[in-house]
Scaffold this motif. Structure first.
Motif, PDB file in Angstrom:
ATOM      1  N   ALA A 212      38.303  -4.795  -8.225  1.00 47.28           N
ATOM      2  CA  ALA A 212      38.959  -5.983  -7.676  1.00 47.28           C
ATOM      3  C   ALA A 212      37.882  -6.926  -7.153  1.00 47.28           C
ATOM      4  CB  ALA A 212      39.917  -5.592  -6.554  1.00 47.28           C
ATOM      5  N   HIS A 213      37.753  -8.067  -7.786  1.00 49.21           N
ATOM      6  CA  HIS A 213      36.733  -9.022  -7.348  1.00 49.21           C
ATOM      7  C   HIS A 213      37.195  -9.738  -6.088  1.00 49.21           C
ATOM      8  CE1 HIS A 213      33.573 -11.970  -7.347  1.00 49.21           C
ATOM      9  NE2 HIS A 213      34.451 -12.959  -7.437  1.00 49.21           N
ATOM     10  N   VAL A 214      36.408  -9.609  -5.025  1.00 44.91           N
ATOM     11  CA  VAL A 214      36.715 -10.268  -3.762  1.00 44.91           C
ATOM     12  C   VAL A 214      35.689 -11.382  -3.559  1.00 44.91           C
ATOM     13  CG1 VAL A 214      36.991  -9.978  -1.271  1.00 44.91           C
ATOM     14  CG2 VAL A 214      37.571  -8.095  -2.821  1.00 44.91           C
ATOM     15  N   PRO A 215      36.096 -12.652  -3.633  1.00 41.28           N
ATOM     16  CA  PRO A 215      35.135 -13.740  -3.438  1.00 41.28           C
ATOM     17  C   PRO A 215      34.470 -13.645  -2.069  1.00 41.28           C
ATOM     18  CG  PRO A 215      37.206 -14.584  -4.315  1.00 41.28           C
ATOM     19  CD  PRO A 215      37.446 -13.156  -3.924  1.00 41.28           C
ATOM     20  N   LYS A 216      33.143 -13.490  -2.069  1.00 39.30           N
ATOM     21  CA  LYS A 216      32.434 -13.298  -0.806  1.00 39.30           C
ATOM     22  C   LYS A 216      32.530 -14.528   0.089  1.00 39.30           C
ATOM     23  CE  LYS A 216      29.142  -9.664  -1.948  1.00 39.30           C
ATOM     24  NZ  LYS A 216      29.720  -9.202  -3.191  1.00 39.30           N
ATOM     25  N   GLY A 217      32.752 -15.689  -0.520  1.00 36.56           N
ATOM     26  CA  GLY A 217      32.888 -16.893   0.299  1.00 36.56           C
ATOM     27  C   GLY A 217      34.042 -16.784   1.277  1.00 36.56           C
ATOM     28  N   TYR A 218      35.170 -16.211   0.838  1.00 38.29           N
ATOM     29  CA  TYR A 218      36.323 -16.041   1.716  1.00 38.29           C
ATOM     30  C   TYR A 218      36.000 -15.069   2.858  1.00 38.29           C
ATOM     31  CZ  TYR A 218      39.081 -18.278  -1.988  1.00 38.29           C
ATOM     32  OH  TYR A 218      39.575 -19.160  -2.905  1.00 38.29           O
ATOM     33  N   VAL A 219      35.314 -13.982   2.503  1.00 41.69           N
ATOM     34  CA  VAL A 219      34.968 -12.974   3.503  1.00 41.69           C
ATOM     35  C   VAL A 219      34.062 -13.576   4.570  1.00 41.69           C
ATOM     36  CG1 VAL A 219      33.813 -10.758   3.895  1.00 41.69           C
ATOM     37  CG2 VAL A 219      35.231 -11.081   1.854  1.00 41.69           C
ATOM     38  N   TYR A 220      33.027 -14.276   4.133  1.00 42.39           N
ATOM     39  CA  TYR A 220      32.064 -14.825   5.088  1.00 42.39           C
ATOM     40  C   TYR A 220      32.656 -15.998   5.870  1.00 42.39           C
ATOM     41  CZ  TYR A 220      28.737 -11.812   2.751  1.00 42.39           C
ATOM     42  OH  TYR A 220      28.094 -10.711   2.255  1.00 42.39           O
ATOM     43  N   ALA A 221      33.592 -16.729   5.265  1.00 40.12           N
ATOM     44  CA  ALA A 221      34.276 -17.791   6.004  1.00 40.12           C
ATOM     45  C   ALA A 221      35.110 -17.196   7.136  1.00 40.12           C
ATOM     46  CB  ALA A 221      35.156 -18.604   5.064  1.00 40.12           C
ATOM     47  N   ALA A 222      35.800 -16.081   6.855  1.00 40.99           N
ATOM     48  CA  ALA A 222      36.588 -15.407   7.892  1.00 40.99           C
ATOM     49  C   ALA A 222      35.680 -14.884   9.005  1.00 40.99           C
ATOM     50  CB  ALA A 222      37.391 -14.262   7.280  1.00 40.99           C
ATOM     51  N   MET A 223      34.529 -14.322   8.612  1.00 37.14           N
ATOM     52  CA  MET A 223      33.582 -13.828   9.601  1.00 37.14           C
ATOM     53  C   MET A 223      33.036 -14.967  10.458  1.00 37.14           C
ATOM     54  SD  MET A 223      31.597 -11.017   7.218  1.00 37.14           S
ATOM     55  CE  MET A 223      30.331 -10.647   8.427  1.00 37.14           C
ATOM     56  N   ALA A 224      32.736 -16.106   9.824  1.00 40.92           N
ATOM     57  CA  ALA A 224      32.209 -17.253  10.564  1.00 40.92           C
ATOM     58  C   ALA A 224      33.249 -17.789  11.553  1.00 40.92           C
ATOM     59  CB  ALA A 224      31.784 -18.345   9.590  1.00 40.92           C
ATOM     60  N   PHE A 225      34.520 -17.859  11.113  1.00 46.61           N
ATOM     61  CA  PHE A 225      35.585 -18.345  12.001  1.00 46.61           C
ATOM     62  C   PHE A 225      35.758 -17.405  13.194  1.00 46.61           C
ATOM     63  CE2 PHE A 225      40.074 -18.448  13.292  1.00 46.61           C
ATOM     64  CZ  PHE A 225      40.181 -19.784  13.665  1.00 46.61           C
ATOM     65  N   SER A 226      35.748 -16.089  12.932  1.00 44.75           N
ATOM     66  CA  SER A 226      35.891 -15.113  14.015  1.00 44.75           C
ATOM     67  C   SER A 226      34.723 -15.212  14.990  1.00 44.75           C
ATOM     68  CB  SER A 226      35.964 -13.694  13.436  1.00 44.75           C
ATOM     69  OG  SER A 226      37.062 -13.557  12.560  1.00 44.75           O
ATOM     70  N   THR A 227      33.522 -15.411  14.452  1.00 38.89           N
ATOM     71  CA  THR A 227      32.342 -15.558  15.310  1.00 38.89           C
ATOM     72  C   THR A 227      32.449 -16.798  16.181  1.00 38.89           C
ATOM     73  OG1 THR A 227      30.964 -14.456  13.637  1.00 38.89           O
ATOM     74  CG2 THR A 227      29.824 -15.760  15.307  1.00 38.89           C
ATOM     75  N   LEU A 228      32.957 -17.886  15.617  1.00 35.19           N
ATOM     76  CA  LEU A 228      33.140 -19.116  16.389  1.00 35.19           C
ATOM     77  C   LEU A 228      34.126 -18.901  17.532  1.00 35.19           C
ATOM     78  CD1 LEU A 228      32.735 -22.158  16.840  1.00 35.19           C
ATOM     79  CD2 LEU A 228      34.530 -22.570  15.133  1.00 35.19           C
TER      80      LEU A 228
END
Length: 244
Positions: A212-228
């Motif tokens: 299952a291909h998981v676009p890393k951009g979505y993952v890192y965007a979620a991580m960035a939002f949580s960090t903010l």
């Protein structure tokens, strides 16, 4: 030398280098979060040494894998089929690493939410031996290194570009290691956020291992939002303490 000069004069090579460096730095920070959480459970006098060894192992593994790029590429060839999906050695490594990461993150979250009677694991008391910490770091270094090199191979065919990107990422890890570990140790809510990141990364690795291909951009965007959001919480707590 002529080939290196020609590569340096190619604008496409510079674009590939910048993109790959960004990807490698992000993967390196993922690796560093795990290293920081593990080493913070060692006695204080061993923590910096364990971080340096862990980051050094990450560099050695990445450079060693770059020397065997042809073998790494073959790791993507299916070796058996199950449930209608052909599994390669890369898939199996990602699944194993993801399962370990999910297990480790879940265990740490459980210990932090429901700590044992002798105290919280993040209070500075040594809860892990030096050898055990290095063994766990080495295992995850291997998983992140294989993922890193396969990502690099998919983005550029030029080994010098891969080497520069990998060395840059490890240099960033080395510079950020002690400040990140200290920050994580001083902020318990950041510890939980980091463990949540590891849990998400582990699930992503398992999903990719099953095709299952998981676009890393979505993952890192979620991580960035949580960090903010967590940064805003930290600023809010500091402001309340100052006003009190």
């Amino acid at each position: 030398m002529d080939s290196l000069l020609a590569l340096a004069a190619d604008p496409a090579a510079w674009i590939a280098l910048a993109t790959l460096m960004a990807m490698e730095v992000v993967l390196g920070i993922d690796n560093l979060i795990f290293i920081s959480i593990i080493t913070n459970k060692l006695p204080p006098e061993q923590q910096a040494r364990a971080r340096r060894i862990g980051i050094g192992l990450a560099l050695v593994l990445r450079l060693a894998l770059l020397g065997t790029v042809a073998i790494i590429v073959r790791l993507t060839a299916p070796v058996f089929e199950a449930f209608g999906h052909g599994f390669s050695w890369r898939d199996l490594i990602l699944i194993a690493g993801g399962l370990f990461l999910v297990w480790k993150a879940t265990k740490e979250i459980h210990h932090n939410v429901d700590p044992p009677a002798e105290g919280d694991m993040f209070e500075g008391r040594a809860t892990l031996t030096f050898g055990s910490a290095i063994a766990q770091i080495l295992l995850l270094d291997l998983v992140f290194s294989i993922d890193s090199i396969i990502t690099a191979v998919g983005m550029t065919p030029h080994v010098p570009i891969m080497v520069i990107a990998v060395v840059t990422a490890v240099a960033v890890m080395l510079l950020a290691a002690d400040p990140l570990a200290s920050f994580i140790k001083a902020n318990p809510t950041v510890v939980m956020l980091a463990l949540g990141f590891l849990l998400m990364i582990g699930m992503t690795l398992i999903a990719e291992g099953f095709g299952a291909h998981v676009p890393k951009g979505y993952v890192y965007a979620a991580m960035a939002f949580s960090t903010l959001v967590e940064a805003l919480n930290i600023f809010s707590r500091r402001a309340k303490r100052r006003s009190a």
